[in-house]
Design a protein around this motif. Structure first.
Motif, PDB file in Angstrom:
ATOM      1  N   THR A  71      -3.761   5.226  18.092  1.00 46.51           N
ATOM      2  CA  THR A  71      -3.723   4.262  18.017  1.00 46.51           C
ATOM      3  C   THR A  71      -3.486   4.023  16.131  1.00 46.51           C
ATOM      4  N   LEU A  72      -2.345   2.379  15.379  1.00 45.16           N
ATOM      5  CA  LEU A  72      -2.067   2.323  14.948  1.00 45.16           C
ATOM      6  C   LEU A  72      -3.169   1.778  13.750  1.00 45.16           C
ATOM      7  N   ALA A  78      -2.688   2.578   6.388  1.00 45.59           N
ATOM      8  CA  ALA A  78      -3.400   1.511   5.840  1.00 45.59           C
ATOM      9  C   ALA A  78      -3.310   0.493   6.265  1.00 45.59           C
ATOM     10  N   LYS A  79      -4.676  -0.409   6.162  1.00 45.81           N
ATOM     11  CA  LYS A  79      -5.208  -1.157   7.845  1.00 45.81           C
ATOM     12  C   LYS A  79      -4.305  -1.914   7.293  1.00 45.81           C
ATOM     13  N   ASP A  80      -3.687  -2.529   6.138  1.00 43.00           N
ATOM     14  CA  ASP A  80      -2.309  -4.033   6.486  1.00 43.00           C
ATOM     15  C   ASP A  80      -1.633  -3.509   6.935  1.00 43.00           C
ATOM     16  N   LEU A  81      -1.462  -1.938   6.483  1.00 43.37           N
ATOM     17  CA  LEU A  81       0.499  -1.798   6.867  1.00 43.37           C
ATOM     18  C   LEU A  81       0.218  -1.536   8.380  1.00 43.37           C
ATOM     19  N   PHE A 103       7.706  -2.104   2.485  1.00 47.52           N
ATOM     20  CA  PHE A 103       6.463  -2.053   1.589  1.00 47.52           C
ATOM     21  C   PHE A 103       6.747  -1.036   0.571  1.00 47.52           C
ATOM     22  N   HIS A 104       5.152  -1.095   0.583  1.00 46.55           N
ATOM     23  CA  HIS A 104       5.168  -0.056  -0.824  1.00 46.55           C
ATOM     24  C   HIS A 104       4.429   0.751  -0.905  1.00 46.55           C
ATOM     25  N   SER A 105       3.590   1.862  -1.430  1.00 45.76           N
ATOM     26  CA  SER A 105       2.616   2.270  -1.893  1.00 45.76           C
ATOM     27  C   SER A 105       2.066   3.030  -3.181  1.00 45.76           C
ATOM     28  N   PHE A 106       0.676   2.631  -3.986  1.00 39.24           N
ATOM     29  CA  PHE A 106       1.191   3.178  -4.744  1.00 39.24           C
ATOM     30  C   PHE A 106       0.144   4.742  -5.160  1.00 39.24           C
ATOM     31  N   VAL A 107       0.970   5.650  -5.297  1.00 38.13           N
ATOM     32  CA  VAL A 107       0.384   7.325  -5.931  1.00 38.13           C
ATOM     33  C   VAL A 107      -0.143   6.744  -6.134  1.00 38.13           C
TER      34      VAL A 107
END
Length: 207
Positions: A71-72, A78-81, A103-107
């Motif tokens: 499940t998600l 990530a929890k917020d996503l 949405f965006h993610s920091f590499v």
């Protein structure tokens, strides 16, 4: 079944949804071929947020066997996503309308990646999620926005300078005309600002 590859909009997704049932009925292999040919990563999730199918591409790096059946909320992302996707899946299935968000993610400290997510209903219990990386598009938009801002500032400065030059030129011509008409040897033009006289143009000598 005739497939049409259109831009990433609701018409394309509706056509995609119309073909899903036929693809899934005929064979899993055909479904795999169909989904892996898309430029988007495809994830099918049911109402319980269980991942039913995964068809990855270059957008997201994942192995289907690590996701299918989970499940998600199992910590895969990530929890917020996970919460945001869950919210839009519920909204999609309840309204039977396509939902979209970014949405965006920091590499790392210097790199950020952006994604566009679109969720469409397959049936009353399953939703199809399309994930597309739009980092390059975002960078172009940011550069364009920066250029537009620079041009706007330059135009404002140009307009202010033009107005100032018009006033200075007008006062200069006016002073010259008044001195000619009055046969004066000296003259000046000034502006009264906060009870102080500011001289703009001076012709002749003043002690």
């Amino acid at each position: 079944v005739i497939l049409m590859r259109l831009s990433q909009d609701e018409q394309h997704i509706h056509l995609l949804m119309q073909d899903i049932n036929g693809v899934r009925i005929q064979s899993d292999q055909r479904a795999k071929t169909f989904f892996t040919s898309l430029s988007d990563s495809v994830i099918i999730v049911n109402r319980d947020k269980e991942i039913v199918e995964v068809y990855p591409n270059d957008t997201i790096n994942l192995l289907p066997e690590e996701f299918i059946g989970k499940t998600l909320g199992d910590g895969l992302i990530a929890k917020d996503l996970a919460n945001e996707i869950s919210y839009y899946i519920d909204r999609t299935l309840d309204t039977e309308q396509i939902q979209a968000f970014e949405f965006h993610s920091f590499v790392d400290e210097n790199e950020t990646r952006y994604y566009d997510i679109r969720i469409a209903p397959i049936n009353k219990n399953e939703a199809l999620t399309l994930v597309r990386e739009i980092t390059a598009l975002k960078r172009v938009q940011e550069e364009l926005s920066s250029h537009i801002e620079d041009l706007t500032i330059l135009r404002q400065v140009d307009a202010e300078l033009a107005d100032k030059l018009k006033i200075e030129r007008a006062t200069q011509l006016g002073l010259d005309a008044m001195m000619r008409l009055s046969n004066a040897r000296s003259g000046f033009v000034g502006l009264l600002e906060a009870e102080h006289l500011k001289l703009i143009h001076i012709i002749g000598a003043y002690n």
